[in-house]
Design a protein around this motif. Structure first.
Motif, PDB file in Angstrom:
ATOM      1  N   ILE A  92      20.060   5.092   8.612  1.00  0.00           N
ATOM      2  CA  ILE A  92      19.439   5.291   7.287  1.00  0.00           C
ATOM      3  C   ILE A  92      19.745   4.095   6.383  1.00  0.00           C
ATOM      4  CG2 ILE A  92      19.603   6.665   5.163  1.00  0.00           C
ATOM      5  CD1 ILE A  92      19.824   9.146   7.064  1.00  0.00           C
ATOM      6  N   LEU A  93      21.006   3.661   6.368  1.00  0.00           N
ATOM      7  CA  LEU A  93      21.361   2.496   5.553  1.00  0.00           C
ATOM      8  C   LEU A  93      20.690   1.223   6.056  1.00  0.00           C
ATOM      9  CD1 LEU A  93      25.151   3.117   4.820  1.00  0.00           C
ATOM     10  CD2 LEU A  93      23.253   3.254   3.203  1.00  0.00           C
ATOM     11  N   ASN A  94      20.211   1.263   7.303  1.00  0.00           N
ATOM     12  CA  ASN A  94      19.478   0.119   7.852  1.00  0.00           C
ATOM     13  C   ASN A  94      17.975   0.227   7.591  1.00  0.00           C
ATOM     14  OD1 ASN A  94      19.722  -2.383   9.187  1.00  0.00           O
ATOM     15  ND2 ASN A  94      18.998  -1.490  11.099  1.00  0.00           N
ATOM     16  N   GLY A  95      17.588   1.188   6.724  1.00  0.00           N
ATOM     17  CA  GLY A  95      16.191   1.271   6.313  1.00  0.00           C
ATOM     18  C   GLY A  95      15.380   2.353   6.988  1.00  0.00           C
ATOM     19  N   ASP A  96      16.001   3.213   7.804  1.00  0.00           N
ATOM     20  CA  ASP A  96      15.268   4.273   8.493  1.00  0.00           C
ATOM     21  C   ASP A  96      15.176   5.499   7.583  1.00  0.00           C
ATOM     22  OD1 ASP A  96      14.038   5.922  10.268  1.00  0.00           O
ATOM     23  OD2 ASP A  96      15.734   6.132  11.643  1.00  0.00           O
ATOM     24  N   LEU A  97      14.292   5.418   6.583  1.00  0.00           N
ATOM     25  CA  LEU A  97      14.195   6.464   5.562  1.00  0.00           C
ATOM     26  C   LEU A  97      13.038   7.429   5.764  1.00  0.00           C
ATOM     27  CD1 LEU A  97      14.889   4.334   2.351  1.00  0.00           C
ATOM     28  CD2 LEU A  97      16.261   6.262   3.132  1.00  0.00           C
ATOM     29  N   ASP A  98      12.192   7.179   6.767  1.00  0.00           N
ATOM     30  CA  ASP A  98      10.962   7.963   6.892  1.00  0.00           C
ATOM     31  C   ASP A  98      11.205   9.460   7.072  1.00  0.00           C
ATOM     32  OD1 ASP A  98       8.908   6.172   6.392  1.00  0.00           O
ATOM     33  OD2 ASP A  98       8.943   5.372   8.423  1.00  0.00           O
ATOM     34  N   GLU A  99      12.220   9.842   7.847  1.00  0.00           N
ATOM     35  CA  GLU A  99      12.459  11.271   8.077  1.00  0.00           C
ATOM     36  C   GLU A  99      12.799  11.984   6.776  1.00  0.00           C
ATOM     37  OE1 GLU A  99      15.060  14.285  10.961  1.00  0.00           O
ATOM     38  OE2 GLU A  99      15.201  12.117  11.260  1.00  0.00           O
ATOM     39  N   ILE A 100      13.625  11.340   5.941  1.00  0.00           N
ATOM     40  CA  ILE A 100      13.977  11.937   4.644  1.00  0.00           C
ATOM     41  C   ILE A 100      12.752  11.994   3.741  1.00  0.00           C
ATOM     42  CG2 ILE A 100      15.328  11.646   2.526  1.00  0.00           C
ATOM     43  CD1 ILE A 100      17.527  10.353   4.173  1.00  0.00           C
ATOM     44  N   ILE A 101      12.031  10.880   3.634  1.00  0.00           N
ATOM     45  CA  ILE A 101      10.885  10.815   2.714  1.00  0.00           C
ATOM     46  C   ILE A 101       9.765  11.753   3.163  1.00  0.00           C
ATOM     47  CG2 ILE A 101       9.052   9.305   1.833  1.00  0.00           C
ATOM     48  CD1 ILE A 101      11.184   7.058   1.704  1.00  0.00           C
ATOM     49  N   ASP A 102       9.495  11.819   4.477  1.00  0.00           N
ATOM     50  CA  ASP A 102       8.468  12.740   4.980  1.00  0.00           C
ATOM     51  C   ASP A 102       8.827  14.190   4.656  1.00  0.00           C
ATOM     52  OD1 ASP A 102       6.922  10.693   5.991  1.00  0.00           O
ATOM     53  OD2 ASP A 102       7.692  10.849   8.035  1.00  0.00           O
ATOM     54  N   SER A 103      10.118  14.532   4.769  1.00  0.00           N
ATOM     55  CA  SER A 103      10.569  15.897   4.460  1.00  0.00           C
ATOM     56  C   SER A 103      10.413  16.192   2.973  1.00  0.00           C
ATOM     57  CB  SER A 103      12.033  16.077   4.869  1.00  0.00           C
ATOM     58  OG  SER A 103      12.200  15.863   6.256  1.00  0.00           O
ATOM     59  N   LEU A 104      10.704  15.198   2.128  1.00  0.00           N
ATOM     60  CA  LEU A 104      10.549  15.367   0.676  1.00  0.00           C
ATOM     61  C   LEU A 104       9.085  15.544   0.297  1.00  0.00           C
ATOM     62  CD1 LEU A 104      13.144  12.694  -0.445  1.00  0.00           C
ATOM     63  CD2 LEU A 104      13.222  15.106  -1.111  1.00  0.00           C
ATOM     64  N   ILE A 105       8.208  14.766   0.924  1.00  0.00           N
ATOM     65  CA  ILE A 105       6.768  14.887   0.657  1.00  0.00           C
ATOM     66  C   ILE A 105       6.276  16.268   1.056  1.00  0.00           C
ATOM     67  CG2 ILE A 105       4.478  14.072   1.371  1.00  0.00           C
ATOM     68  CD1 ILE A 105       5.710  11.222   1.545  1.00  0.00           C
ATOM     69  N   GLN A 150       0.828  -1.207   0.000  1.00  0.00           N
ATOM     70  CA  GLN A 150       0.000   0.000   0.000  1.00  0.00           C
ATOM     71  C   GLN A 150       0.866   1.262   0.000  1.00  0.00           C
ATOM     72  OE1 GLN A 150      -3.406   0.077  -0.164  1.00  0.00           O
ATOM     73  NE2 GLN A 150      -3.268   2.301  -0.294  1.00  0.00           N
ATOM     74  N   GLY A 151       0.696   2.092  -1.036  1.00  0.00           N
ATOM     75  CA  GLY A 151       1.392   3.375  -1.094  1.00  0.00           C
ATOM     76  C   GLY A 151       2.870   3.297  -1.405  1.00  0.00           C
ATOM     77  N   ALA A 152       3.337   2.174  -1.964  1.00  0.00           N
ATOM     78  CA  ALA A 152       4.775   2.006  -2.223  1.00  0.00           C
ATOM     79  C   ALA A 152       5.308   3.120  -3.134  1.00  0.00           C
ATOM     80  CB  ALA A 152       5.057   0.633  -2.829  1.00  0.00           C
ATOM     81  N   TYR A 153       4.613   3.383  -4.235  1.00  0.00           N
ATOM     82  CA  TYR A 153       5.107   4.404  -5.164  1.00  0.00           C
ATOM     83  C   TYR A 153       5.018   5.801  -4.552  1.00  0.00           C
ATOM     84  CZ  TYR A 153       5.910   7.135  -9.382  1.00  0.00           C
ATOM     85  OH  TYR A 153       6.426   8.025 -10.292  1.00  0.00           O
ATOM     86  N   SER A 154       3.975   6.055  -3.753  1.00  0.00           N
ATOM     87  CA  SER A 154       3.785   7.395  -3.183  1.00  0.00           C
ATOM     88  C   SER A 154       4.970   7.816  -2.323  1.00  0.00           C
ATOM     89  CB  SER A 154       2.495   7.450  -2.360  1.00  0.00           C
ATOM     90  OG  SER A 154       2.618   6.699  -1.166  1.00  0.00           O
ATOM     91  N   ARG A 155       5.666   6.847  -1.731  1.00  0.00           N
ATOM     92  CA  ARG A 155       6.797   7.179  -0.869  1.00  0.00           C
ATOM     93  C   ARG A 155       8.147   6.985  -1.564  1.00  0.00           C
ATOM     94  NH1 ARG A 155       5.407   8.542   3.962  1.00  0.00           N
ATOM     95  NH2 ARG A 155       7.470   8.256   4.880  1.00  0.00           N
ATOM     96  N   LEU A 156       8.251   5.973  -2.400  1.00  0.00           N
ATOM     97  CA  LEU A 156       9.554   5.663  -2.999  1.00  0.00           C
ATOM     98  C   LEU A 156       9.850   6.466  -4.264  1.00  0.00           C
ATOM     99  CD1 LEU A 156       9.667   1.793  -2.486  1.00  0.00           C
ATOM    100  CD2 LEU A 156      11.061   3.502  -1.316  1.00  0.00           C
ATOM    101  N   THR A 172      23.122  13.655   3.101  1.00  0.00           N
ATOM    102  CA  THR A 172      22.580  14.947   2.671  1.00  0.00           C
ATOM    103  C   THR A 172      21.695  14.749   1.455  1.00  0.00           C
ATOM    104  OG1 THR A 172      24.541  16.129   3.466  1.00  0.00           O
ATOM    105  CG2 THR A 172      23.155  17.270   1.863  1.00  0.00           C
ATOM    106  N   ASP A 173      20.454  15.241   1.543  1.00  0.00           N
ATOM    107  CA  ASP A 173      19.570  15.247   0.375  1.00  0.00           C
ATOM    108  C   ASP A 173      19.660  16.645  -0.230  1.00  0.00           C
ATOM    109  OD1 ASP A 173      17.021  15.458  -1.260  1.00  0.00           O
ATOM    110  OD2 ASP A 173      17.004  13.346  -0.670  1.00  0.00           O
ATOM    111  N   HIS A 174      20.213  16.726  -1.444  1.00  0.00           N
ATOM    112  CA  HIS A 174      20.531  18.020  -2.047  1.00  0.00           C
ATOM    113  C   HIS A 174      19.298  18.786  -2.513  1.00  0.00           C
ATOM    114  CE1 HIS A 174      24.682  16.760  -1.810  1.00  0.00           C
ATOM    115  NE2 HIS A 174      24.368  15.643  -2.437  1.00  0.00           N
ATOM    116  N   ARG A 175      18.195  18.102  -2.771  1.00  0.00           N
ATOM    117  CA  ARG A 175      17.008  18.782  -3.281  1.00  0.00           C
ATOM    118  C   ARG A 175      16.375  19.687  -2.246  1.00  0.00           C
ATOM    119  NH1 ARG A 175      14.422  13.161  -4.835  1.00  0.00           N
ATOM    120  NH2 ARG A 175      15.488  12.750  -2.845  1.00  0.00           N
ATOM    121  N   ILE A 176      16.416  19.257  -0.973  1.00  0.00           N
ATOM    122  CA  ILE A 176      15.767  20.044   0.086  1.00  0.00           C
ATOM    123  C   ILE A 176      16.774  20.528   1.127  1.00  0.00           C
ATOM    124  CG2 ILE A 176      13.452  19.077  -0.192  1.00  0.00           C
ATOM    125  CD1 ILE A 176      14.122  17.089   2.048  1.00  0.00           C
TER     126      ILE A 176
END
Length: 357
Positions: A330-343, A168-174, A316-320
């Motif tokens: 993050i390399l262990n899969g903790d991507l939510d903070e980055i993805i939430d900020s991008l959204i 559910q919502g895989a594309y919306s986040r990735l 560092t995410d250069h876009r934001i």
């Protein structure tokens, strides 16, 4: 905005009525369509109902303040009024975001392609790490992962890996992960201790259904060959691996993960469908330059989106312009903070674009 919200509220009540009809479950296609529409409307309807309640609270508090003489009671009413006004502002912002046009692909599964770029073996090793990062992230969200094809370099690195993430919502986040990922670190093979910079490319494609992309099988050429690598008894004994060439575009896809030639053929067609769908979307994006400009990096494979700096333990995410000093997690899969900020950044850009127009 409020006319649209009233229309959505009326539509939501109509759906609720239709779902209570005794014969609705007999038509599964209609039932699924109504349930999906209902689920899509729930957040906006709930926010709008709370907005109306807040407005009523404000009106009641103002009315009671006019008649109330007790100072303690007046303070309570003022506090209630202040809380309701603050919440009203929050809800207005929430509703504007909920009314933004929804990406029709957001609910789709994704096909992920990771390719080693500049940096040779070091880039391939980093590609394997980023693959594991997405697998861990998928596990956290209880999504399912399925390997499609893998090309290893012999020392644990991946020259290329293609896999599917379903949920559910895989594309919306990735979808924000497409682009060039850069790593800065001292490679294990480097005796002088110098920091090297290597790159990989990540492509996130929504899984395309047959209704989205029609493939003419006369345009497809299939070759079969013996699988290589780790794969058990069937490796090097049967011609189970499949190479699909799409003649009009020159796209070539190899699949050897399954023991069955038929299953590998199906997987190759899935990847081809996704790539053709992505090409079509790129054409539409080019035609809609304003929409493309209002997006926060969702698709361009050549865009450098993120740097993983090992000596300083930062990402560092250069876009934001977001930097987090938590490389390991993050390399262990903790991507939510980055993805939430991008959204959040993407939504803000789209809101600003709508207000300009």
């Amino acid at each position: 905005m409020f006319d649209k919200l009233e229309d959505l509220l009326i539509r939501f009540e109509e759906i609720m009525g239709e779902l209570q009809e005794p014969d609705v479950v007999n038509d599964q296609a209609r039932f699924r369509s109504l349930m999906k529409e209902q689920n899509d409307l729930v957040p906006i309807v709930e926010a709008y109902k709370e907005y109306k309640t807040c407005n009523e609270t404000i009106d009641d508090s103002l009315s009671m303040l006019e008649d109330e003489s007790d100072e303690e009671m007046r303070e309570l009413l003022k506090e209630e009024l202040s809380d309701a006004r603050r919440r009203l502002e929050e809800l207005e912002h929430e509703m504007k975001i909920l009314l933004l046009p929804k990406d029709p692909n957001d609910d789709k599964n994704v096909i992920v392609e990771i390719r080693a770029g500049a940096g040779g073996d070091e880039a391939a090793l980093f590609a394997a790490e980023i693959y594991r990062m997405y697998i861990h992230y998928a596990e956290r969200r209880r999504w399912k992962c399925e390997m499609i094809s893998l090309n290893e370099n012999g020392i644990g690195g991946f020259k290329e890996v293609v896999f599917m993430i379903s949920g559910q919502g895989a594309y919306s986040r990735l979808k924000y992960e497409s682009g060039v990922h850069r790593v800065q670190r001292v490679p294990e093979t480097e005796s002088g201790g110098r920091i090297h910079t290597s790159t990989i490319t990540v492509a996130i494609m929504p899984e395309a259904e047959e209704v989205d992309v029609q493939i003419d099988m006369n345009d497809c050429k299939f070759d079969v060959f013996r699988a290589s690598g780790n794969g058990g008894q069937c490796v090097n004994t049967t011609d189970s691996a499949v190479r699909l060439t799409h003649l009009p575009t020159g796209i070539v896809i190899s699949c050897q993960d399954e023991k069955s030639q038929l299953k590998n053929k199906d997987k190759a067609l899935k990847v081809l469908r996704a790539r053709l769908y992505e090409l079509e979307q790129e054409k539409q994006h080019d035609a809609e330059t304003e929409a493309r400009r209002s997006q926060v990096g969702t698709g361009d494979r050549s865009e450098k989106i993120r740097t993983y700096n090992f000596p300083q333990g930062r990402v560092t995410d250069h876009r934001i312009k977001l930097t987090l000093h938590k490389l390991d997690t993050i390399l262990n899969g903790d991507l939510d903070e980055i993805i939430d900020s991008l959204i959040a950044a993407d939504q803000a850009a789209k809101l600003a674009n709508m207000q300009e127009n």
